[in-house]
Design a protein around this motif. Structure first.
Motif, PDB file in Angstrom:
ATOM      1  N   THR A  41       0.837  -1.207   0.000  1.00 18.16           N
ATOM      2  CA  THR A  41       0.000   0.000   0.000  1.00 18.16           C
ATOM      3  C   THR A  41       0.869   1.252   0.000  1.00 18.16           C
ATOM      4  O   THR A  41       0.586   2.222  -0.718  1.00 18.16           O
ATOM      5  CB  THR A  41      -0.946  -0.031   1.222  1.00 18.16           C
ATOM      6  N   ASP A 159      -5.656  -1.188  -5.065  1.00 14.69           N
ATOM      7  CA  ASP A 159      -5.114  -1.795  -3.848  1.00 14.69           C
ATOM      8  C   ASP A 159      -6.093  -2.836  -3.313  1.00 14.69           C
ATOM      9  O   ASP A 159      -7.063  -2.495  -2.654  1.00 14.69           O
ATOM     10  CB  ASP A 159      -4.849  -0.704  -2.803  1.00 14.69           C
ATOM     11  N   GLU A 160      -5.837  -4.084  -3.640  1.00 13.51           N
ATOM     12  CA  GLU A 160      -6.705  -5.210  -3.272  1.00 13.51           C
ATOM     13  C   GLU A 160      -8.171  -4.899  -3.587  1.00 13.51           C
ATOM     14  O   GLU A 160      -9.049  -5.060  -2.729  1.00 13.51           O
ATOM     15  CB  GLU A 160      -6.522  -5.565  -1.794  1.00 13.51           C
TER      16      GLU A 160
END
Ligand code: ADP
Ligand code: MG
Length: 238
Positions: A41, A159-160
């Motif tokens: 991240t 991000d995911e």
């Protein structure tokens, strides 16, 4: 392209990222995969200046982002994360249109882009007037992707993004993302825990251990055929 040159980030005694260098090529999908806390991240958030490096540089097409205005940067780079964060009292269409307007598009252009991008991610017109709570998790995530695309970015940070979506819908979203990426020529940095997802969508797959240490980077087929070490073998399950 996005280039990280010897980037470090420390928080007190925690080294989130140590001496990280990587090129994410233009119009390709770069996937970052690593355990929780490995700095993924931190890496993607440096591209739009949500996180500032302690040392080293991040540049986009040769321009150091430290010299660019953070607000301008965020209005030109799409960002999608697991918690979609749609405005609950705005309709689907308004959620997407609003972001395009904030990014500086005139109302009619924003409306047109929002409509086009919602359709591109598979949200049909009958859903446009619904509110976020009237959508499934997968549909909300699609709206989140449309919202990121409505600002007409060249770069998409993810991000995911599909972490909370059930497996079948997740497969569909992956397929659609790959189609959209090709259609729009997007440069994507994509974070995932999921090896299946990583191997499926990556042009470049980057395996990270603690503090963003690159254990191996290459195409999925290269990594599967020649994993560099036990860590890579384990994380890829090969
Ligand atoms: P990942 O996304 O791979 O799980 P992160 O980039 O979120 O990892 O975090 C990397 C490391 O930096 C972790 O140890 C995390 O606890 C730490 N970290 C991240 N952001 C902060 C922050 N704002 N303050 C303190 N520590 C942080
Ligand atoms: Mg993370």
């Amino acid at each position: 392209m996005i280039e990280f040159d010897r980037v470090s980030k420390t928080y007190g005694s925690t080294t989130a990222l140590a001496d990280f260098s990587l090129v994410a090529p233009t119009s390709k999908i770069t996937v970052l995969m690593g355990l929780s806390g490995s700095g993924k991240t931190t890496i993607v958030r440096m591209v739009n200046k949500m996180v500032t490096p302690t040392s080293g540089s991040v540049s986009i097409d040769g321009l150091d982002v430290s010299g660019l205005d953070a607000v301008t940067l965020r209005r030109s780079i799409g960002y999608v994360m697991q918690e979609v964060g749609l405005l609950p009292h705005k309709t689907v269409l308004d959620n997407v249109t609003l972001i395009a307007q904030i990014a500086g598009q005139p109302a009619d252009v924003a409306h047109r882009n929002a409509t086009e991008m919602l359709q591109m991610v598979g949200i049909n017109k009958q859903f446009f007037t619904r509110f976020p709570h009237q959508l499934s998790g997968g549909q909300q995530q699609r709206v989140g992707v449309a919202r990121a695309l409505a600002i007409k970015p060249n770069i998409l940070l993810m991000d995911e993004p599909f972490g909370a979506v059930d497996p079948i819908v997740r497969e569909e979203l992956q397929d659609e993302l790959c189609r959209i990426q090709r259609e729009l020529g997007l440069t994507i940095m994509f974070v995932t825990h999921d090896r299946h997802e990583a191997l499926k969508i990556a042009d470049q797959l980057v395996i990270l251990s603690n503090s963003g240490h690159i254990e191996q980077a290459g195409s999925p087929s290269e990594l599967v055929a020649n994993p560099a070490n036990a860590f890579v073998r384990k994380i890829l399950g090969v």
